[in-house]
Design a protein around this motif. Structure first.
Motif, mmCIF file in Angstrom:
data_model
loop_
_atom_site.group_PDB
_atom_site.id
_atom_site.type_symbol
_atom_site.label_atom_id
_atom_site.label_comp_id
_atom_site.label_asym_id
_atom_site.label_seq_id
_atom_site.Cartn_x
_atom_site.Cartn_y
_atom_site.Cartn_z
ATOM 1 N N CYS A 1 3.986 43.214 -21.310
ATOM 2 C CA CYS A 1 4.490 41.651 -22.792
ATOM 3 C C CYS A 1 5.996 40.988 -21.899
ATOM 4 O O CYS A 1 7.137 41.398 -21.601
ATOM 5 N N HIS B 1 -2.627 39.152 -26.583
ATOM 6 C CA HIS B 1 -2.007 39.240 -27.710
ATOM 7 C C HIS B 1 -0.899 38.562 -28.424
ATOM 8 O O HIS B 1 0.192 38.880 -27.554
ATOM 9 N N GLU B 2 -1.291 38.377 -29.819
ATOM 10 C CA GLU B 2 1.119 37.834 -29.393
ATOM 11 C C GLU B 2 1.419 39.006 -30.633
ATOM 12 O O GLU B 2 0.459 40.232 -31.190
ATOM 13 N N ALA B 3 2.816 38.801 -30.134
ATOM 14 C CA ALA B 3 3.259 40.316 -30.399
ATOM 15 C C ALA B 3 4.715 39.852 -30.822
ATOM 16 O O ALA B 3 5.922 40.076 -30.151
ATOM 17 N N ASN C 1 8.696 35.073 -25.509
ATOM 18 C CA ASN C 1 7.924 33.930 -25.472
ATOM 19 C C ASN C 1 9.400 32.814 -25.106
ATOM 20 O O ASN C 1 8.623 31.803 -25.032
ATOM 21 N N ARG D 1 1.107 32.420 -20.048
ATOM 22 C CA ARG D 1 -0.361 32.109 -21.195
ATOM 23 C C ARG D 1 -1.377 31.740 -20.619
ATOM 24 O O ARG D 1 -2.494 32.396 -21.536
ATOM 25 N N GLU E 1 4.610 29.295 -21.159
ATOM 26 C CA GLU E 1 4.013 28.868 -20.942
ATOM 27 C C GLU E 1 3.148 29.157 -19.572
ATOM 28 O O GLU E 1 1.747 28.857 -20.401
ATOM 29 N N ASP F 1 8.466 38.915 -30.780
ATOM 30 C CA ASP F 1 8.947 37.277 -29.887
ATOM 31 C C ASP F 1 8.092 37.725 -28.519
ATOM 32 O O ASP F 1 8.976 37.232 -27.918
ATOM 33 N N HIS F 2 6.926 37.991 -28.241
ATOM 34 C CA HIS F 2 6.368 38.455 -26.713
ATOM 35 C C HIS F 2 5.388 37.863 -27.070
ATOM 36 O O HIS F 2 4.544 38.195 -28.309
ATOM 37 N N PHE F 3 4.612 38.103 -26.204
ATOM 38 C CA PHE F 3 3.221 39.120 -26.286
ATOM 39 C C PHE F 3 2.770 39.063 -25.052
ATOM 40 O O PHE F 3 3.107 39.935 -24.377
#
Length: 411
Positions: A303, A374-376, A306, A315, A312, A378-380
């Protein structure tokens, strides 16, 4: 109804130490240590008061005192007492507050000098003596024994203690040790019968970084016996301020810091996620949100915040590595958790078989291909398919718990 039984601990070199276990083990714990020339009986009224205040009490007899073993080899040196206390604390299910009277303040200081935060949650000294002369140690112990008025006599402790207890150079050693103990600390003084109470203040307590001091008037020679009610009031007030009994709670919409602290109760390993940016630069960051997902297919996830500087890049990557850190890599963890522009400049690294940068000194290395993202909040969540895994079985992990680095505790 009071919960109470006699409990045995295994001390240094296997010696048997006896203690009263009082109260519910689910309550915050207190370890009580008497001084030389006393036994755990001296704490009786204090222990009852602490139990009534919702505390779990372990009231210990030192080696050579009361119900604890009197070692046949005569091991009453300072080190033996220090290691006894470390052994007792290592057998506790929680990190207690240590309350140490008289000469036990010296023992507690040395026992907690290196890793206080992993062994205890607070430290309280009761009339810690300033004079380290061997004759003074015995004289004070004799005065304490005579003052108890509870039937204690020389049959309750081994007189061989005083010849074996080494105090040479203790003052400097205690000051150096105390400087490393950042626990909430309290000094309670009842004057020990001194004409000038300030003269009895030992220098080493001034080295404690986080200490308070309170005088209890009229304490006489033995404050815990002669002013038990006043003593308990001071003691419990400090405990409620520094180690409250209530359990912190987070509810939706309330303080996010409480939620973060609750999440910090889950001990984790520490990893550094590494990859190459499109321009070929190695990038990486420290993360402890890492877990195995599946063995078939072989998947793991990390995890990533962002707001992190490498978010960036991570991602968009196809290849990355998860480097699981070992205890010698705490400086590297700090480097990759900071804001340094070139985290790799002073770090040994190389290119792994699948293209991502790896840190070859790590405990374990997972080289991965991107599987999903997966977006989650304030984290991905970056899910990777493991292409290669390697590990060093002779190393131990760097751990993270409640905002601090930890090590494995072996029993």
């Amino acid at each position: 109804m009071s919960l109470r039984y006699v409990r045995e601990f295994k001390g240094f070199a296997g010696i048997r130490l006896e203690a009263d276990d009082i109260g519910s083990a689910d309550d915050p714990s207190i370890v009580l240590l008497h001084g030389f020339g006393q036994t755990r009986k001296v704490w009786e009224d204090v222990a009852i008061g602490l139990e009534q205040a919702g505390r779990h009490v372990i009231n210990v007899d030192l080696r050579g005192h009361g119900g604890s073993e009197w070692p046949s080899d005569g091991r009453y040196d300072f080190t033996a007492y220090v290691e006894d206390l470390r052994a007792v604390l290592g057998q506790m299910r929680t990190r207690p507050v240590v309350v140490a009277a008289s000469h036990s303040a010296w023992i507690a200081t040395m026992a907690l000098a290196e890793d206080a935060a992993t062994l205890a949650s607070g430290l309280i000294f009761v009339d810690p003596p300033a004079d380290h002369d061997a004759q003074a140690v015995r004289a004070e112990a004799d005065r304490m024994s005579a003052a108890l008025g509870q039937g204690l006599n020389h049959a309750d402790y081994d007189n061989a203690i005083f010849a074996a207890f080494d105090t040479h150079g203790a003052g400097d050693a205690l000051s150096e040790a105390a400087a490393h103990i950042g626990l909430p600390s309290l000094i309670i003084r009842g004057a020990l019968g001194q004409v000038d109470p300030d003269a009895a203040q030992p220098a080493f307590v001034d080295s404690l970084p986080n200490v308070e001091a309170i005088d209890v008037d009229g304490g006489g020679l033995l404050i815990v016996a002669e002013r038990a009610e006043a003593f308990n009031g001071v003691l419990i007030d400090f405990l409620e301020r520094k180690q409250p009994r209530f359990i912190p709670e987070y509810r939706s919409g309330s303080d996010a810091r409480t939620l973060r602290d609750a999440m910090g109760c889950f001990a984790t390993g520490v990893t550094i996620i590494t990859a190459h940016a499109p321009d070929g630069r190695p990038v990486g960051l420290t993360a402890n949100s890492f877990t195995s997902v599946s063995l078939d297919p072989p998947l793991l996830l990390v995890c990533i915040a962002n707001a992190s500087g490498s978010a960036e890049v991570l991602r968009g990557i196809d290849d990355f590595a998860v480097n699981v850190l070992q205890i010698g890599q705490q400086p590297v963890s700090n480097l990759f958790a900071g804001k340094s522009e070139d985290r790799f400049a002073g770090t040994r690294w190389e290119v792994g078989e699948y293209g991502a940068p790896i840190l070859p000194s790590s405990l374990g290395i997972f080289e991965c291909k991107r599987h999903a993202l997966h977006e989650a909040g304030d984290h991905f969540i970056l899910v990777g398919r493991v292409e290669k895994a390697s590990f060093e079985p002779r190393r131990d992990p760097l751990l993270y718990f409640r905002g601090k680095y930890r090590r494995l505790h072996f029993t």
